[in-house]
Design an enzyme around this catalytic site. Structure first.
Site, mmCIF file in Angstrom:
data_model
loop_
_atom_site.group_PDB
_atom_site.id
_atom_site.type_symbol
_atom_site.label_atom_id
_atom_site.label_comp_id
_atom_site.label_asym_id
_atom_site.label_seq_id
_atom_site.Cartn_x
_atom_site.Cartn_y
_atom_site.Cartn_z
ATOM 1 N N ASP A 43 -70.552 -54.104 -53.245
ATOM 2 C CA ASP A 43 -72.410 -54.069 -52.747
ATOM 3 C C ASP A 43 -72.243 -53.177 -52.341
ATOM 4 O O ASP A 43 -72.036 -53.829 -51.610
ATOM 5 C CB ASP A 43 -72.393 -55.304 -53.472
ATOM 6 C CG ASP A 43 -74.229 -54.835 -54.838
ATOM 7 O OD1 ASP A 43 -74.263 -54.112 -54.766
ATOM 8 O OD2 ASP A 43 -75.217 -55.811 -54.077
ATOM 9 N N GLY A 44 -73.365 -52.253 -52.447
ATOM 10 C CA GLY A 44 -73.920 -51.899 -51.062
ATOM 11 C C GLY A 44 -73.369 -50.778 -50.754
ATOM 12 O O GLY A 44 -73.422 -49.317 -49.725
#
Length: 266
Positions: A43-44
């Site tokens: 994520d990210g």
């Protein structure tokens, strides 16, 4: 010219020292309890790209290189299985441009991974694409099948790429497969939790029980990922680091915490 040479030499020396320090640290960590199965929610990537004024595709590309790096760290630590959430079924709702870019990246990197001498061949890792692969474009599906075929006899470790995947879809598919099997065999119609677990996509790939699930970027939710697998003894770990910037020093506290909890149960 001389300054460039000195700068290059210092950079190379720093990388060598850093690599040796990492190898020494891995050796120390490996002397304690080692998780057999580690999963990552990558994520990210998009927020990382925006923070660097990069295109979104570049964020996903950097995220892939982080995945390679962490796979190699896990292998050196003698982790038996690594599972990565690379593309959710829900991700098809993103803009067509981003989905196309992700599919291009998936095709390119799947073909790269299965090359002779690349990381899977080098370390004897079997790649398994976990998910609804019929939803993938034909070219990506072909690349996935090629990578699986070329690594099917590798037996040192398993690398599960979840794409396109959601856990609820995996569980529903496992229930359907169990029922069809019962009907085909005209067997007892009782369905147990063990029956469903045996038909999960990760079980079919031969993955051991999930020990650690890591999500990066500071978000603390599972997002329909390995819900069945992490429902019992899995340690959930959340890092504030964006996935493309996640590295050894983010991973060390997670492993140490795992080892502390294992020792506390002994």
């Amino acid at each position: 010219m001389l300054l460039q040479l000195i700068s290059h030499s210092l950079g190379w020396l720093s990388a060598q020292v850093s690599a040796k320090a990492q190898d020494a640290l891995i050796a120390v960590l490996s002397s304690g309890p080692v998780p057999q199965h580690v999963a990552f929610i990558l994520d990210g990537n998009r927020r990382y790209a925006r923070s660097k004024n990069m295109q979104i595709k570049e964020g996903h590309t950097d995220g892939f290189y982080t995945l390679r790096k962490m796979l190699e760290v896990c292998i050196h630590m003698n982790v038996r299985c690594v599972t990565a959430y690379t593309f959710s079924i829900e991700n098809f709702k993103r803009s067509p441009a981003e989905v196309d870019a992700l599919m291009d990246l998936a095709e390119e990197k799947l073909l790269e991974l299965c090359q002779k001498g690349d990381i899977l061949d080098k370390y004897g890792i079997k790649l398994v694409v976990v998910g609804h692969r019929d939803m993938l474009p034909e070219r990506v599906k072909a690349a996935a099948e090629k990578a699986e075929e070329m690594t099917k006899n590798n037996d040192r470790a398993i690398f599960n790429l979840c794409m396109p995947y959601t856990s609820r879809d995996e569980i529903a598919t496992a229930v359907q497969s169990t029922i069809h099997e019962r009907l085909d065999e005209d067997a007892d119609d009782t369905v147990t939790a063990d029956d469903i677990e045996a038909h999960l996509m990760t079980s079919l790939s031969g993955s051991p029980p999930l020990d650690i699930l890591v999500r990066t970027s500071g978000v603390k939710r599972l997002s329909d990922y390995l819900l069945w697998q992490c429902s019992e003894d899995t340690q959930l770990q959340f890092s504030s680091t964006y996935w493309p910037e996640f590295g050894m020093w983010d991973f060390v506290p997670i492993i140490l915490d795992y080892q502390r909890k294992v020792w506390s149960k002994a």
